[in-house]
Scaffold this motif. Structure first.
Motif, PDB file in Angstrom:
ATOM      1  N   GLY A  38       1.065  -1.364   0.099  1.00  0.00           N
ATOM      2  CA  GLY A  38       0.117   0.029  -0.169  1.00  0.00           C
ATOM      3  C   GLY A  38       0.498   1.360   0.136  1.00  0.00           C
ATOM      4  O   GLY A  38       0.106   2.190  -0.422  1.00  0.00           O
ATOM      5  N   ASP A  39       2.026   0.996   0.252  1.00  0.00           N
ATOM      6  CA  ASP A  39       3.115   2.317   0.306  1.00  0.00           C
ATOM      7  C   ASP A  39       3.208   2.709  -1.164  1.00  0.00           C
ATOM      8  O   ASP A  39       2.822   1.931  -1.888  1.00  0.00           O
ATOM      9  CB  ASP A  39       4.440   1.996   0.944  1.00  0.00           C
ATOM     10  CG  ASP A  39       4.241   2.230   2.467  1.00  0.00           C
ATOM     11  OD1 ASP A  39       3.201   2.544   2.877  1.00  0.00           O
ATOM     12  OD2 ASP A  39       5.114   1.748   3.035  1.00  0.00           O
ATOM     13  N   ILE A  40       3.432   4.096  -1.387  1.00  0.00           N
ATOM     14  CA  ILE A  40       3.657   4.486  -2.563  1.00  0.00           C
ATOM     15  C   ILE A  40       5.187   4.904  -3.113  1.00  0.00           C
ATOM     16  O   ILE A  40       5.935   5.391  -2.259  1.00  0.00           O
ATOM     17  CB  ILE A  40       2.715   5.830  -2.672  1.00  0.00           C
ATOM     18  CG1 ILE A  40       1.403   5.745  -2.351  1.00  0.00           C
ATOM     19  CG2 ILE A  40       2.934   6.569  -3.970  1.00  0.00           C
ATOM     20  CD1 ILE A  40       0.948   6.982  -2.191  1.00  0.00           C
ATOM     21  N   LEU A  41       5.641   4.143  -4.099  1.00  0.00           N
ATOM     22  CA  LEU A  41       7.038   4.433  -4.539  1.00  0.00           C
ATOM     23  C   LEU A  41       6.943   5.432  -5.868  1.00  0.00           C
ATOM     24  O   LEU A  41       6.032   5.369  -6.593  1.00  0.00           O
ATOM     25  CB  LEU A  41       7.703   3.259  -4.930  1.00  0.00           C
ATOM     26  CG  LEU A  41       8.345   2.294  -3.780  1.00  0.00           C
ATOM     27  CD1 LEU A  41       7.139   1.001  -3.797  1.00  0.00           C
ATOM     28  CD2 LEU A  41       9.500   1.765  -4.138  1.00  0.00           C
ATOM     29  N   PHE A  42       7.817   6.256  -5.807  1.00  0.00           N
ATOM     30  CA  PHE A  42       8.038   7.167  -6.908  1.00  0.00           C
ATOM     31  C   PHE A  42       9.242   6.942  -7.859  1.00  0.00           C
ATOM     32  O   PHE A  42      10.186   6.700  -7.293  1.00  0.00           O
ATOM     33  CB  PHE A  42       8.243   8.605  -6.457  1.00  0.00           C
ATOM     34  CG  PHE A  42       8.359   9.513  -7.321  1.00  0.00           C
ATOM     35  CD1 PHE A  42       7.546   9.783  -8.431  1.00  0.00           C
ATOM     36  CD2 PHE A  42       9.331  10.563  -7.412  1.00  0.00           C
ATOM     37  CE1 PHE A  42       7.610  10.669  -9.352  1.00  0.00           C
ATOM     38  CE2 PHE A  42       9.599  11.542  -8.469  1.00  0.00           C
ATOM     39  CZ  PHE A  42       8.703  11.617  -9.589  1.00  0.00           C
ATOM     40  N   LEU A  43       8.902   6.719  -9.144  1.00  0.00           N
ATOM     41  CA  LEU A  43      10.070   5.989  -9.842  1.00  0.00           C
ATOM     42  C   LEU A  43      10.396   7.391 -11.230  1.00  0.00           C
ATOM     43  O   LEU A  43       9.565   7.654 -11.866  1.00  0.00           O
ATOM     44  CB  LEU A  43       9.584   5.079 -10.726  1.00  0.00           C
ATOM     45  CG  LEU A  43       9.724   3.447 -10.063  1.00  0.00           C
ATOM     46  CD1 LEU A  43       9.186   3.624  -8.588  1.00  0.00           C
ATOM     47  CD2 LEU A  43       9.489   2.573 -10.987  1.00  0.00           C
ATOM     48  N   PRO A  44      11.272   8.248 -10.908  1.00  0.00           N
ATOM     49  CA  PRO A  44      11.467   9.270 -11.849  1.00  0.00           C
ATOM     50  C   PRO A  44      12.036   8.711 -12.941  1.00  0.00           C
ATOM     51  O   PRO A  44      13.021   7.712 -13.232  1.00  0.00           O
ATOM     52  CB  PRO A  44      12.447  10.028 -11.110  1.00  0.00           C
ATOM     53  CG  PRO A  44      13.165   9.313 -10.287  1.00  0.00           C
ATOM     54  CD  PRO A  44      12.250   8.240  -9.615  1.00  0.00           C
ATOM     55  N   LEU A  45      11.658   9.381 -14.175  1.00  0.00           N
ATOM     56  CA  LEU A  45      12.096   8.957 -15.696  1.00  0.00           C
ATOM     57  C   LEU A  45      11.891   7.596 -15.714  1.00  0.00           C
ATOM     58  O   LEU A  45      12.746   6.791 -16.131  1.00  0.00           O
ATOM     59  CB  LEU A  45      13.455   9.190 -15.975  1.00  0.00           C
ATOM     60  CG  LEU A  45      13.781  10.838 -15.804  1.00  0.00           C
ATOM     61  CD1 LEU A  45      15.150  11.380 -16.368  1.00  0.00           C
ATOM     62  CD2 LEU A  45      12.622  11.864 -16.363  1.00  0.00           C
ATOM     63  N   CYS A  46      10.787   6.869 -15.505  1.00  0.00           N
ATOM     64  CA  CYS A  46      10.483   5.507 -15.354  1.00  0.00           C
ATOM     65  C   CYS A  46      10.340   4.796 -16.694  1.00  0.00           C
ATOM     66  O   CYS A  46      10.222   3.472 -16.648  1.00  0.00           O
ATOM     67  CB  CYS A  46       9.253   5.312 -14.595  1.00  0.00           C
ATOM     68  SG  CYS A  46       7.540   6.123 -15.427  1.00  0.00           S
ATOM     69  N   GLY A  47      10.002   5.437 -17.840  1.00  0.00           N
ATOM     70  CA  GLY A  47       9.686   4.789 -18.975  1.00  0.00           C
ATOM     71  C   GLY A  47       8.644   3.654 -18.977  1.00  0.00           C
ATOM     72  O   GLY A  47       7.530   4.044 -18.249  1.00  0.00           O
ATOM     73  N   LYS A  48       8.754   2.537 -19.473  1.00  0.00           N
ATOM     74  CA  LYS A  48       7.834   1.481 -19.245  1.00  0.00           C
ATOM     75  C   LYS A  48       8.428   0.425 -18.534  1.00  0.00           C
ATOM     76  O   LYS A  48       8.082  -1.134 -18.754  1.00  0.00           O
ATOM     77  CB  LYS A  48       7.228   0.853 -20.795  1.00  0.00           C
ATOM     78  CG  LYS A  48       8.507   0.212 -21.612  1.00  0.00           C
ATOM     79  CD  LYS A  48       7.783  -0.138 -22.887  1.00  0.00           C
ATOM     80  CE  LYS A  48       8.876  -0.759 -23.651  1.00  0.00           C
ATOM     81  NZ  LYS A  48       8.115  -1.427 -24.942  1.00  0.00           N
ATOM     82  N   SER A  49       9.305   0.595 -17.571  1.00  0.00           N
ATOM     83  CA  SER A  49      10.023  -0.392 -16.916  1.00  0.00           C
ATOM     84  C   SER A  49       9.094  -1.385 -16.467  1.00  0.00           C
ATOM     85  O   SER A  49       8.027  -1.201 -15.724  1.00  0.00           O
ATOM     86  CB  SER A  49      10.784   0.307 -15.589  1.00  0.00           C
ATOM     87  OG  SER A  49      11.306  -0.463 -14.643  1.00  0.00           O
TER      88      SER A  49
END
Length: 217
Positions: A38-49
């Motif tokens: 349920g925690d939120i991770l932020f992925l900068p410049l994530c593309g379609k990883s």
């Protein structure tokens, strides 16, 4: 080397940075962030990883930022979901269950739009930026997320032997960017088999950055 550079890469499908599986270092070290489902991770410049699908399958919520809209469209198509799209000034927000991706210049993204973030996973952002932009980026990232804990992947190689991206970002620079606010630990460093892009010996590293009130001084 900003949005136009990456749009050209995606148009030409020059996607050497896109892994065919979740990043092994993320899989091995995500637990270091001590998150709960349920925690939120932020992925900068994530593309379609593929890291995104893996994180969703672990029960986390994912927020990303990406310059190239076609990459985000491919991401949602490959996940098999149709996003809701919202215009937010200079950025667009693509949303589905437990997933929000902001499309546009990350420097135009503000914390009010981003919302609360529990942790950052920076696999491809810091190393994608030239030296002249990296301090601005790190300051913006900290402001955006309230200095959320971070897993950071970097490369250490002789920059003069190979033009980035990904750029070489050595320990001294990482500490120069983040040590004021974070306790920084090297979790793993391994040579890349056959070298970076098959051309240059390089170590791929993953770092844990904990806000100093949470980490050790």
């Amino acid at each position: 080397m900003e949005a136009n550079f990456w749009q050209d890469k995606w148009q030409k499908q020059e996607l050497g940075f896109h892994l065919p599986e979740p990043h092994p270092k993320l899989v091995r070290h995500l637990a270091s962030l001590k998150l709960v489902p349920g925690d939120i991770l932020f992925l900068p410049l994530c593309g379609k990883s593929l890291d995104i699908a893996w994180l969703l399958n672990q029960g986390f919520r994912v927020t990303g930022a990406e310059w190239v809209q076609s990459a985000v469209e491919q991401l949602f198509a490959e996940l098999g979901v149709r996003p809701q799209i919202t215009e937010l000034g200079q950025v667009k927000k693509f949303s589905a269950d437990n997933l929000d991706i902001f499309v546009g210049d990350i420097f135009a993204l503000h914390s009010q739009a981003l919302g609360p973030i529990d942790a950052i996973y920076d696999r491809a952002a810091l190393v994608a930026l030239p030296p002249s932009t990296r301090r601005l980026y790190s300051q913006h990232l900290m402001a955006l997320t309230g200095c959320a804990p971070q897993l950071l992947i970097s490369f250490d190689y002789q920059q003069e032997r190979l033009a980035g991206p990904p750029f070489s970002v050595v320990e001294e620079e990482i500490r120069g960017l983040y040590a004021e606010k974070f306790a920084i630990s090297l979790l793993e460093s391994k040579p890349i088999k056959d070298g970076l892009k098959g051309k240059c010996p390089a170590d791929e590293q993953i770092w844990l950055l904990l806000p100093k009130q949470l980490g050790t001084q």
